[in-house]
Design an enzyme around this catalytic site. Structure first.
Site, mmCIF file in Angstrom:
data_model
loop_
_atom_site.group_PDB
_atom_site.id
_atom_site.type_symbol
_atom_site.label_atom_id
_atom_site.label_comp_id
_atom_site.label_asym_id
_atom_site.label_seq_id
_atom_site.Cartn_x
_atom_site.Cartn_y
_atom_site.Cartn_z
ATOM 1 N N SER A 141 0.895 -1.085 0.030
ATOM 2 C CA SER A 141 0.159 -0.145 0.089
ATOM 3 C C SER A 141 0.776 1.349 0.094
ATOM 4 O O SER A 141 2.048 1.113 0.540
ATOM 5 C CB SER A 141 -0.916 -0.059 1.295
ATOM 6 O OG SER A 141 -1.631 1.136 1.346
ATOM 7 N N TYR A 154 -2.000 -0.349 10.680
ATOM 8 C CA TYR A 154 -1.938 -0.761 9.456
ATOM 9 C C TYR A 154 -0.746 -0.380 8.618
ATOM 10 O O TYR A 154 -0.114 -1.102 7.713
ATOM 11 C CB TYR A 154 -3.313 -0.199 8.905
ATOM 12 C CG TYR A 154 -3.353 -0.608 7.400
ATOM 13 C CD1 TYR A 154 -3.918 -1.904 7.091
ATOM 14 C CD2 TYR A 154 -3.087 0.495 6.227
ATOM 15 C CE1 TYR A 154 -4.116 -2.093 5.623
ATOM 16 C CE2 TYR A 154 -3.256 0.144 4.939
ATOM 17 C CZ TYR A 154 -3.843 -1.132 4.589
ATOM 18 O OH TYR A 154 -3.658 -1.314 3.389
HETATM 19 N N1 LIG Z 1 -8.964 -0.512 -0.724
HETATM 20 C C1 LIG Z 1 -7.770 0.180 -0.696
HETATM 21 O O1 LIG Z 1 -8.023 1.608 -0.655
HETATM 22 C C2 LIG Z 1 -6.295 -0.395 -0.512
HETATM 23 C C3 LIG Z 1 -5.467 0.440 -0.744
HETATM 24 C C4 LIG Z 1 -4.113 -0.044 -0.442
HETATM 25 C C5 LIG Z 1 -3.876 -1.154 -0.383
HETATM 26 N N2 LIG Z 1 -4.903 -2.102 -0.197
HETATM 27 C C6 LIG Z 1 -4.352 -3.505 0.184
HETATM 28 O O2 LIG Z 1 -5.213 -4.437 -0.799
HETATM 29 C C7 LIG Z 1 -5.478 -5.728 -0.555
HETATM 30 C C8 LIG Z 1 -6.796 -6.150 -0.638
HETATM 31 O O3 LIG Z 1 -7.717 -5.087 -0.060
HETATM 32 P P1 LIG Z 1 -9.091 -4.522 -0.215
HETATM 33 O O4 LIG Z 1 -9.519 -3.287 -0.199
HETATM 34 O O5 LIG Z 1 -9.490 -5.512 -1.455
HETATM 35 O O6 LIG Z 1 -9.960 -5.459 0.929
HETATM 36 P P2 LIG Z 1 -11.141 -6.324 1.296
HETATM 37 O O7 LIG Z 1 -11.383 -6.350 2.709
HETATM 38 O O8 LIG Z 1 -12.184 -6.297 0.106
HETATM 39 O O9 LIG Z 1 -10.162 -7.691 0.882
HETATM 40 C C9 LIG Z 1 -9.463 -8.276 1.876
HETATM 41 C C10 LIG Z 1 -9.785 -9.693 1.950
HETATM 42 O O10 LIG Z 1 -8.751 -10.485 2.676
HETATM 43 C C11 LIG Z 1 -9.309 -11.542 3.365
HETATM 44 N N3 LIG Z 1 -8.770 -11.720 4.800
HETATM 45 C C12 LIG Z 1 -8.763 -10.851 5.789
HETATM 46 N N4 LIG Z 1 -8.083 -11.659 6.855
HETATM 47 C C13 LIG Z 1 -7.652 -12.998 6.464
HETATM 48 C C14 LIG Z 1 -6.946 -13.993 6.770
HETATM 49 N N5 LIG Z 1 -6.763 -13.986 8.165
HETATM 50 N N6 LIG Z 1 -6.797 -15.139 6.017
HETATM 51 C C15 LIG Z 1 -7.442 -15.208 4.737
HETATM 52 N N7 LIG Z 1 -7.893 -14.073 4.129
HETATM 53 C C16 LIG Z 1 -8.095 -12.960 4.899
HETATM 54 C C17 LIG Z 1 -10.809 -10.935 3.591
HETATM 55 O O11 LIG Z 1 -11.851 -12.131 3.784
HETATM 56 C C18 LIG Z 1 -10.962 -10.405 2.205
HETATM 57 O O12 LIG Z 1 -11.683 -11.090 1.295
HETATM 58 C C19 LIG Z 1 -4.973 -5.470 0.800
HETATM 59 O O13 LIG Z 1 -3.682 -6.112 1.142
HETATM 60 C C20 LIG Z 1 -5.077 -4.009 1.406
HETATM 61 O O14 LIG Z 1 -4.184 -3.735 2.400
HETATM 62 C C21 LIG Z 1 -5.996 -1.773 -0.262
#
Ligand SMILES: NC(=O)c1ccc[n+]([C@@H]2O[C@H](COP(=O)([O-])OP(=O)(O)OC[C@H]3O[C@@H](n4cnc5c(N)ncnc54)[C@H](O)[C@@H]3O)[C@@H](O)[C@H]2O)c1
Length: 253
Positions: A141, A154
């Protein structure tokens, strides 16, 4: 068909960016294991892939449990017939200022975002070593290299994930395993909704403000991150390792 016949594990593949990675990779010819703690949401990803003619399965796993990861990787390798690509996308979102968060919060966020990614690599490595073009893509991120208010656990975990990426790129190079990261900025996913709820914010105002942070004046879509991951995972990135690709519409420039 940029990933034709590639065997891929995507943790966190049930939702948001992970789901987009699963569907884009499957469209590009990969066989995909959707590895997530959320079984029913994983099935939604699977149905989407299958409806588009792709090849996938789901394996429920908790990446913060090494035993669960070990079982998931072994079952994935059996289903896929090996592993070429690992995408570490699963994340715990723990926000707050230092004085608000507990030791348990720290353990949760590091358990999933850092140790979870690391043990998934560890157990996948024996299969990656046997692949012709093995690589790992960590979904980090922009929070890993900038400060944001009340984001302490985070952001610290994502900084550690970026450093894990660099260290593994060095150590795994002898096995020809490339290791890279994607750093999304504000992307609209179910996690965004959790953040809006945490801030008790108005949804439209929150999204407008988040979008204003980027040159392009909008938040990103999960597919826009998935295509960056696709590039790094594909053979087109064969001389790229130990780096990160920022997908934030210019927000951190
Ligand atoms: N959405 C954003 O703005 C953003 C920005 C920067 C980085 N990210 C990163 O992108 C990635 C996806 O984020 P997102 O926004 O799609 O989130 P999201 O919540 O939609 O998806 C996260 C997924 O991780 C799974 N998960 C959580 N804990 C778990 C565990 N212990 N074991 C297995 N699965 C697990 C959840 O069930 C979910 O399906 C993450 O690494 C997040 O840090 C997201």
């Amino acid at each position: 068909m940029r990933l034709k016949s590639k065997k891929v594990i995507v943790t966190g593949g049930a939702s948001g960016i992970g789901r987009a990675i699963c569907t884009v990779f499957a469209k590009e010819g990969a066989s995909v294991v959707v590895a997530d703690i959320d079984e029913s949401a994983s099935l939604e990803t699977l149905y989407q892939i299958q409806s588009e003619g792709g090849q996938a399965t789901t394996i429920t796993t908790d990446v913060s449990s090494e035993e669960s990861v070990c079982e998931m990787v072994s079952a994935s390798a059996s289903f896929l017939g090996g592993v070429d690509i690992l995408v570490n996308d699963a994340a715990a979102f723990v926000f707050g200022r230092l004085e608000d968060v507990t030791l348990k919060d720290w353990e949760t966020v590091f358990g999933v975002n850092v140790i979870g990614a690391s043990s998934t690599v560890k157990h996948t490595l024996p299969y990656l070593k046997r692949s012709a073009s093995p690589n790992i893509v960590n979904i980090a991120s922009v929070s890993g290299f900038i400060a944001q208010p009340a984001f302490v656990p985070y952001n610290t975990s994502k900084g550690a994930l970026l450093q894990l990426t660099r260290c593994l790129a060095m150590d795994l190079a002898e096995f020809k395993v490339r290791v890279n990261a994607v750093c999304p900025g504000a992307i609209y996913t179910p996690a965004t909704e959790k953040h809006i709820a945490f801030e008790n914010a108005d949804r439209d105002e929150f999204l407008e403000k988040a979008g204003q942070g980027s040159f392009l004046n909008r938040v990103g879509q999960p597919e826009e991150v998935a295509y960056a991951a696709l590039f790094l995972a594909s053979d087109e990135a064969s001389f790229i390792t130990g780096t990160h690709l920022v997908v934030d519409g210019g927000a951190t420039v």
